[in-house]
Design an enzyme around this catalytic site. Structure first.
Site, mmCIF file in Angstrom:
data_model
loop_
_atom_site.group_PDB
_atom_site.id
_atom_site.type_symbol
_atom_site.label_atom_id
_atom_site.label_comp_id
_atom_site.label_asym_id
_atom_site.label_seq_id
_atom_site.Cartn_x
_atom_site.Cartn_y
_atom_site.Cartn_z
ATOM 1 N N VAL A 84 60.872 -20.827 -9.827
ATOM 2 C CA VAL A 84 60.266 -21.672 -10.854
ATOM 3 C C VAL A 84 58.727 -21.533 -11.046
ATOM 4 O O VAL A 84 58.339 -21.579 -10.019
ATOM 5 C CB VAL A 84 60.541 -23.176 -10.760
ATOM 6 C CG1 VAL A 84 59.619 -23.960 -11.710
ATOM 7 C CG2 VAL A 84 62.171 -23.457 -10.539
ATOM 8 N N GLY A 138 57.051 -18.735 -11.366
ATOM 9 C CA GLY A 138 56.592 -17.338 -10.910
ATOM 10 C C GLY A 138 55.785 -17.417 -9.714
ATOM 11 O O GLY A 138 55.943 -17.915 -8.542
ATOM 12 N N LYS A 190 65.529 -23.652 -14.807
ATOM 13 C CA LYS A 190 64.301 -24.037 -14.020
ATOM 14 C C LYS A 190 64.074 -25.653 -13.850
ATOM 15 O O LYS A 190 63.973 -26.090 -12.775
ATOM 16 C CB LYS A 190 63.212 -23.381 -14.339
ATOM 17 C CG LYS A 190 62.939 -22.011 -14.425
ATOM 18 C CD LYS A 190 61.922 -21.288 -15.151
ATOM 19 C CE LYS A 190 61.945 -19.727 -14.762
ATOM 20 N NZ LYS A 190 61.087 -19.018 -15.666
ATOM 21 N N GLY A 244 56.498 -11.798 -14.217
ATOM 22 C CA GLY A 244 55.736 -10.669 -14.127
ATOM 23 C C GLY A 244 55.856 -10.276 -12.794
ATOM 24 O O GLY A 244 56.233 -11.181 -11.932
HETATM 25 N N1 HSE Z 1 62.033 -14.216 -17.861
HETATM 26 C C1 HSE Z 1 61.398 -15.376 -17.158
HETATM 27 C C2 HSE Z 1 60.170 -15.758 -17.937
HETATM 28 C C3 HSE Z 1 60.893 -14.662 -15.895
HETATM 29 O O1 HSE Z 1 60.055 -15.132 -18.853
HETATM 30 O O2 HSE Z 1 59.430 -16.862 -17.722
HETATM 31 C C4 HSE Z 1 60.302 -15.710 -14.842
HETATM 32 O O3 HSE Z 1 61.288 -16.507 -14.425
#
Ligand code: HSE
Length: 324
Positions: free
Chosen positions: A132, A134, A205, A303
Protein backbone atom coordinates in the site's frame (compact mmCIF):
# COMPACT_ATOMS: atom_id res chain seq x y z
CA UNK A 1 29.72 -11.67 9.88
CA UNK A 2 26.58 -13.72 9.34
CA UNK A 3 24.79 -13.81 5.98
CA UNK A 4 21.01 -13.43 5.63
CA UNK A 5 19.91 -15.58 2.71
CA UNK A 6 16.95 -14.60 0.62
CA UNK A 7 14.89 -16.39 -1.99
CA UNK A 8 13.23 -14.04 -4.47
CA UNK A 9 10.07 -15.03 -6.32
CA UNK A 10 9.87 -12.96 -9.51
CA UNK A 11 12.32 -10.62 -11.21
CA UNK A 12 9.86 -8.32 -12.98
CA UNK A 13 9.65 -4.56 -12.46
CA UNK A 14 9.47 -4.67 -8.68
CA UNK A 15 11.85 -7.61 -8.30
CA UNK A 16 14.38 -5.72 -10.40
CA UNK A 17 13.78 -2.53 -8.39
CA UNK A 18 14.35 -4.44 -5.16
CA UNK A 19 17.53 -6.05 -6.49
CA UNK A 20 18.77 -2.63 -7.68
CA UNK A 21 17.99 -0.99 -4.35
CA UNK A 22 19.99 -3.67 -2.55
CA UNK A 23 22.95 -3.25 -4.93
CA UNK A 24 22.78 0.56 -4.72
CA UNK A 25 22.68 0.67 -0.87
CA UNK A 26 24.34 -2.62 0.05
CA UNK A 27 27.06 -1.02 2.14
CA UNK A 28 24.63 0.96 4.31
CA UNK A 29 22.16 -1.91 4.63
CA UNK A 30 24.81 -4.45 5.63
CA UNK A 31 26.46 -2.09 8.06
CA UNK A 32 23.07 -1.33 9.70
CA UNK A 33 22.44 -5.05 10.06
CA UNK A 34 25.95 -6.10 10.81
CA UNK A 35 25.18 -8.94 8.41
CA UNK A 36 25.60 -9.68 4.74
CA UNK A 37 22.46 -9.90 2.63
CA UNK A 38 22.47 -12.35 -0.24
CA UNK A 39 19.67 -13.04 -2.70
CA UNK A 40 20.74 -16.62 -3.28
CA UNK A 41 17.96 -17.93 -5.53
CA UNK A 42 15.52 -16.25 -7.89
CA UNK A 43 12.44 -17.92 -9.30
CA UNK A 44 12.15 -16.46 -12.80
CA UNK A 45 11.54 -17.94 -16.22
CA UNK A 46 12.99 -15.05 -18.23
CA UNK A 47 16.72 -15.29 -17.57
CA UNK A 48 17.73 -13.42 -20.73
CA UNK A 49 16.04 -10.00 -20.39
CA UNK A 50 18.32 -7.02 -20.00
CA UNK A 51 17.23 -5.51 -16.69
CA UNK A 52 20.20 -3.24 -16.20
CA UNK A 53 21.44 -5.42 -13.34
CA UNK A 54 24.09 -8.07 -13.18
CA UNK A 55 22.52 -11.32 -11.93
CA UNK A 56 24.75 -14.41 -11.90
CA UNK A 57 22.91 -16.96 -14.04
CA UNK A 58 23.37 -19.64 -11.35
CA UNK A 59 20.94 -17.78 -9.06
CA UNK A 60 18.00 -18.46 -11.37
CA UNK A 61 15.75 -21.41 -10.79
CA UNK A 62 12.52 -22.61 -12.39
CA UNK A 63 11.59 -24.73 -9.41
CA UNK A 64 9.94 -22.91 -6.47
CA UNK A 65 10.56 -25.90 -4.17
CA UNK A 66 14.28 -25.27 -4.48
CA UNK A 67 13.60 -22.08 -2.55
CA UNK A 68 11.01 -23.39 -0.07
CA UNK A 69 13.06 -26.44 0.95
CA UNK A 70 16.46 -24.75 1.09
CA UNK A 71 17.26 -24.80 4.83
CA UNK A 72 19.69 -21.91 4.41
CA UNK A 73 17.06 -19.45 3.13
CA UNK A 74 15.69 -17.26 5.94
CA UNK A 75 13.38 -14.92 4.04
CA UNK A 76 11.27 -15.33 0.92
CA UNK A 77 10.37 -12.16 -1.00
CA UNK A 78 7.31 -12.68 -3.19
CA UNK A 79 7.10 -10.26 -6.10
CA UNK A 80 5.25 -12.29 -8.69
CA UNK A 81 2.05 -10.26 -8.49
CA UNK A 82 -1.42 -11.75 -9.01
CA UNK A 83 -3.35 -13.90 -6.57
CA UNK A 84 -2.10 -17.29 -7.70
CA UNK A 85 0.34 -18.94 -7.60
CA UNK A 86 1.66 -16.14 -5.37
CA UNK A 87 -0.62 -16.97 -2.41
CA UNK A 88 0.14 -20.69 -2.50
CA UNK A 89 3.85 -19.94 -2.75
CA UNK A 90 3.74 -17.60 0.26
CA UNK A 91 1.83 -20.20 2.30
CA UNK A 92 4.30 -22.88 1.33
CA UNK A 93 7.23 -20.66 2.26
CA UNK A 94 5.66 -19.99 5.69
CA UNK A 95 4.97 -23.69 6.23
CA UNK A 96 8.67 -24.23 5.59
CA UNK A 97 9.49 -21.70 8.31
CA UNK A 98 10.52 -18.88 6.00
CA UNK A 99 9.68 -15.30 6.85
CA UNK A 100 7.76 -13.72 3.99
CA UNK A 101 7.86 -10.21 2.53
CA UNK A 102 5.59 -9.20 -0.31
CA UNK A 103 4.31 -6.21 -2.28
CA UNK A 104 1.34 -8.19 -3.55
CA UNK A 105 -1.83 -6.35 -2.54
CA UNK A 106 -4.09 -8.52 -4.71
CA UNK A 107 -2.95 -11.70 -2.94
CA UNK A 108 -3.13 -10.15 0.54
CA UNK A 109 -6.54 -8.60 -0.05
CA UNK A 110 -7.95 -11.87 -1.40
CA UNK A 111 -6.43 -14.11 1.30
CA UNK A 112 -5.78 -11.81 4.24
CA UNK A 113 -6.81 -14.14 7.07
CA UNK A 114 -5.28 -17.25 5.55
CA UNK A 115 -1.91 -15.54 5.14
CA UNK A 116 -1.93 -13.90 8.58
CA UNK A 117 -3.06 -17.12 10.31
CA UNK A 118 -0.50 -19.28 8.53
CA UNK A 119 2.30 -16.88 9.43
CA UNK A 120 1.18 -16.90 13.08
CA UNK A 121 0.74 -20.69 13.20
CA UNK A 122 4.25 -21.20 11.83
CA UNK A 123 5.86 -18.54 13.99
CA UNK A 124 7.17 -16.54 11.03
CA UNK A 125 7.02 -12.88 10.13
CA UNK A 126 4.75 -11.71 7.30
CA UNK A 127 5.42 -8.15 6.15
CA UNK A 128 3.81 -6.22 3.32
CA UNK A 129 4.65 -2.54 3.67
CA UNK A 130 5.15 -2.20 -0.10
CA UNK A 131 1.61 -3.37 -0.83
CA UNK A 132 0.00 0.00 0.00
CA UNK A 133 1.42 3.37 -1.01
CA UNK A 134 4.62 2.01 -2.60
CA UNK A 135 7.48 3.78 -0.86
CA UNK A 136 5.27 5.49 1.77
CA UNK A 137 5.73 3.75 5.15
CA UNK A 138 2.03 3.80 5.98
CA UNK A 139 1.30 0.26 7.20
CA UNK A 140 4.09 0.01 9.75
CA UNK A 141 3.14 3.49 10.96
CA UNK A 142 -0.48 2.45 11.47
CA UNK A 143 0.51 -0.70 13.32
CA UNK A 144 3.42 0.95 15.17
CA UNK A 145 3.53 4.60 16.23
CA UNK A 146 -0.23 5.10 15.67
CA UNK A 147 -1.38 1.97 17.46
CA UNK A 148 -2.67 3.91 20.46
CA UNK A 149 -5.45 5.47 18.34
CA UNK A 150 -8.96 4.49 17.45
CA UNK A 151 -9.03 5.26 13.75
CA UNK A 152 -11.92 7.26 12.38
CA UNK A 153 -11.20 7.75 8.69
CA UNK A 154 -8.81 7.07 5.84
CA UNK A 155 -8.89 8.89 2.55
CA UNK A 156 -6.32 8.37 -0.12
CA UNK A 157 -4.96 8.45 -3.59
CA UNK A 158 -3.70 4.88 -3.59
CA UNK A 159 -2.98 4.12 -7.23
CA UNK A 160 -0.04 5.68 -9.02
CA UNK A 161 -1.04 4.63 -12.53
CA UNK A 162 -4.46 6.27 -12.44
CA UNK A 163 -3.11 9.35 -10.69
CA UNK A 164 -0.44 9.57 -13.40
CA UNK A 165 -3.07 9.25 -16.14
CA UNK A 166 -5.39 11.83 -14.58
CA UNK A 167 -2.47 14.22 -14.00
CA UNK A 168 -1.27 13.95 -17.60
CA UNK A 169 -4.81 14.37 -18.94
CA UNK A 170 -5.37 17.42 -16.70
CA UNK A 171 -2.01 19.17 -16.93
CA UNK A 172 -0.62 18.12 -20.30
CA UNK A 173 -3.84 17.52 -22.21
CA UNK A 174 -2.68 13.96 -23.06
CA UNK A 175 -5.29 11.49 -24.15
CA UNK A 176 -6.05 8.50 -21.92
CA UNK A 177 -4.25 5.84 -24.00
CA UNK A 178 -1.00 7.81 -24.36
CA UNK A 179 -0.92 8.55 -20.63
CA UNK A 180 -1.57 4.86 -19.81
CA UNK A 181 1.21 3.69 -22.14
CA UNK A 182 3.57 6.17 -20.50
CA UNK A 183 2.67 4.88 -17.01
CA UNK A 184 3.20 1.29 -18.17
CA UNK A 185 6.60 2.14 -19.68
CA UNK A 186 7.71 3.59 -16.35
CA UNK A 187 6.79 0.43 -14.48
CA UNK A 188 3.89 1.89 -12.48
CA UNK A 189 1.07 -0.19 -13.92
CA UNK A 190 0.10 -3.75 -13.07
CA UNK A 191 0.95 -6.45 -15.67
CA UNK A 192 -2.69 -6.14 -16.71
CA UNK A 193 -3.58 -2.46 -16.16
CA UNK A 194 -7.29 -3.29 -15.93
CA UNK A 195 -6.78 -3.61 -12.15
CA UNK A 196 -5.41 -0.06 -12.05
CA UNK A 197 -7.88 1.74 -14.29
CA UNK A 198 -10.97 -0.07 -12.97
CA UNK A 199 -10.09 0.87 -9.38
CA UNK A 200 -9.49 -2.75 -8.32
CA UNK A 201 -5.90 -2.09 -7.23
CA UNK A 202 -7.06 0.81 -5.04
CA UNK A 203 -9.82 -1.41 -3.61
CA UNK A 204 -7.24 -4.10 -2.76
CA UNK A 205 -5.23 -1.49 -0.89
CA UNK A 206 -8.32 -0.19 0.91
CA UNK A 207 -9.08 -3.75 2.05
CA UNK A 208 -5.63 -3.93 3.63
CA UNK A 209 -5.92 -0.49 5.24
CA UNK A 210 -9.35 -1.31 6.71
CA UNK A 211 -8.11 -4.63 8.08
CA UNK A 212 -5.23 -2.92 9.87
CA UNK A 213 -7.06 0.23 10.96
CA UNK A 214 -10.50 -1.08 11.87
CA UNK A 215 -9.73 -4.77 12.34
CA UNK A 216 -12.42 -5.35 9.74
CA UNK A 217 -11.91 -7.44 6.64
CA UNK A 218 -13.95 -6.39 3.63
CA UNK A 219 -13.24 -8.36 0.45
CA UNK A 220 -12.20 -6.00 -2.37
CA UNK A 221 -15.09 -7.20 -4.53
CA UNK A 222 -17.48 -5.99 -1.81
CA UNK A 223 -16.11 -2.44 -1.93
CA UNK A 224 -18.25 -0.26 -4.24
CA UNK A 225 -15.67 0.58 -6.89
CA UNK A 226 -15.63 2.79 -9.96
CA UNK A 227 -12.46 3.28 -12.01
CA UNK A 228 -11.36 6.03 -14.36
CA UNK A 229 -12.18 4.49 -17.74
CA UNK A 230 -15.17 6.80 -18.18
CA UNK A 231 -13.16 9.96 -17.49
CA UNK A 232 -13.00 12.05 -20.64
CA UNK A 233 -11.35 15.37 -21.46
CA UNK A 234 -14.81 16.91 -21.23
CA UNK A 235 -15.29 15.68 -17.65
CA UNK A 236 -11.88 17.03 -16.71
CA UNK A 237 -12.80 20.42 -18.22
CA UNK A 238 -16.14 20.38 -16.43
CA UNK A 239 -14.31 19.82 -13.12
CA UNK A 240 -11.83 22.58 -13.97
CA UNK A 241 -14.71 25.01 -14.61
CA UNK A 242 -15.78 24.33 -11.02
CA UNK A 243 -12.21 24.87 -9.70
CA UNK A 244 -11.82 21.14 -9.11
CA UNK A 245 -9.64 18.27 -10.25
CA UNK A 246 -10.76 14.69 -10.72
CA UNK A 247 -8.91 12.22 -8.49
CA UNK A 248 -9.48 8.51 -7.88
CA UNK A 249 -10.16 8.39 -4.15
CA UNK A 250 -10.33 5.39 -1.82
CA UNK A 251 -12.20 6.19 1.36
CA UNK A 252 -13.31 4.43 4.54
CA UNK A 253 -14.99 6.03 7.52
CA UNK A 254 -16.13 4.66 10.86
CA UNK A 255 -19.63 5.91 11.63
CA UNK A 256 -21.08 6.79 15.04
CA UNK A 257 -22.88 3.43 15.15
CA UNK A 258 -19.60 1.57 14.64
CA UNK A 259 -20.30 0.62 11.04
CA UNK A 260 -17.77 1.43 8.36
CA UNK A 261 -18.64 2.99 5.03
CA UNK A 262 -16.19 2.52 2.19
CA UNK A 263 -15.83 3.18 -1.53
CA UNK A 264 -13.40 3.78 -4.38
CA UNK A 265 -14.43 6.25 -7.08
CA UNK A 266 -13.31 9.30 -9.04
CA UNK A 267 -14.23 12.44 -7.10
CA UNK A 268 -14.18 16.17 -7.75
CA UNK A 269 -11.54 17.61 -5.42
CA UNK A 270 -11.37 21.36 -4.90
CA UNK A 271 -8.15 22.83 -6.31
CA UNK A 272 -7.39 24.24 -2.87
CA UNK A 273 -7.51 20.80 -1.20
CA UNK A 274 -4.08 19.18 -0.63
CA UNK A 275 -5.19 16.02 -2.45
CA UNK A 276 -5.75 18.04 -5.64
CA UNK A 277 -2.03 18.69 -5.81
CA UNK A 278 -0.85 15.09 -5.56
CA UNK A 279 0.43 14.48 -9.06
CA UNK A 280 1.78 11.77 -11.33
CA UNK A 281 2.69 8.50 -9.57
CA UNK A 282 2.62 10.10 -6.13
CA UNK A 283 0.15 8.78 -3.58
CA UNK A 284 -1.24 10.45 -0.50
CA UNK A 285 -3.00 8.95 2.48
CA UNK A 286 -4.98 10.98 5.02
CA UNK A 287 -5.61 9.27 8.31
CA UNK A 288 -7.66 10.51 11.23
CA UNK A 289 -7.06 8.97 14.64
CA UNK A 290 -9.00 9.95 17.78
CA UNK A 291 -5.85 10.92 19.68
CA UNK A 292 -3.47 12.05 16.96
CA UNK A 293 -6.15 13.81 14.85
CA UNK A 294 -5.34 14.40 11.15
CA UNK A 295 -2.20 13.07 9.48
CA UNK A 296 -1.18 13.02 5.86
CA UNK A 297 1.43 10.78 4.23
CA UNK A 298 2.82 11.57 0.82
CA UNK A 299 5.30 9.90 -1.51
CA UNK A 300 5.86 7.78 -4.58
CA UNK A 301 3.17 5.15 -4.59
CA UNK A 302 4.44 3.15 -7.54
CA UNK A 303 7.63 2.38 -9.39
CA UNK A 304 10.45 -0.12 -9.00
CA UNK A 305 12.79 1.78 -6.65
CA UNK A 306 10.22 3.29 -4.22
CA UNK A 307 8.56 -0.12 -3.96
CA UNK A 308 11.96 -1.82 -3.67
CA UNK A 309 12.73 0.57 -0.81
CA UNK A 310 9.65 -0.62 1.11
CA UNK A 311 10.34 -4.29 0.38
CA UNK A 312 13.89 -4.04 1.66
CA UNK A 313 12.72 -2.01 4.67
CA UNK A 314 10.63 -5.02 5.67
CA UNK A 315 13.59 -7.35 5.14
CA UNK A 316 15.79 -5.14 7.31
CA UNK A 317 13.13 -5.03 10.01
CA UNK A 318 12.82 -8.82 10.06
CA UNK A 319 16.58 -9.23 10.30
CA UNK A 320 16.77 -6.68 13.12
CA UNK A 321 13.77 -7.81 15.15
CA UNK A 322 13.27 -11.50 14.36
CA UNK A 323 16.55 -12.98 13.13
CA UNK A 324 18.72 -10.95 15.49
N1 HSE B 1 -0.04 -0.49 -10.19
C1 HSE B 1 0.13 0.05 -8.89
C2 HSE B 1 -0.07 1.56 -8.96
C3 HSE B 1 1.50 -0.25 -8.40
O1 HSE B 1 -0.09 2.09 -10.08
O2 HSE B 1 -0.23 2.20 -7.93
C4 HSE B 1 1.78 0.12 -6.99
O3 HSE B 1 0.96 -0.60 -6.12
Amino acid sequence: MKTVKIGLLGLGNIGTGTYKTLEMNREEIESTLNAKVDIVKILERDTERDRGIDVPVGKFTQDPDEIFTDPEIDIVIELLGGIEPATSFMLKAMENNKHVVTANKAAIAANYHKLMDTARDNGVAFRFEASVGGGIPILSTLTGPLRANKFEEVLGILNGTTNYILTMMTKEGLDYDTALKDAQAQGFAEADPTADVEGIDAANKLTILMALMFDKYVAPEDIPTTGITQITKEKIEEARANNCKIKLIARAKKLENGEIEYEVRPMHISETHPLANINKEFNAVFVKGNAVDDLMFYGKGAGPLPTGSAVLGDVIDIVKTVLK
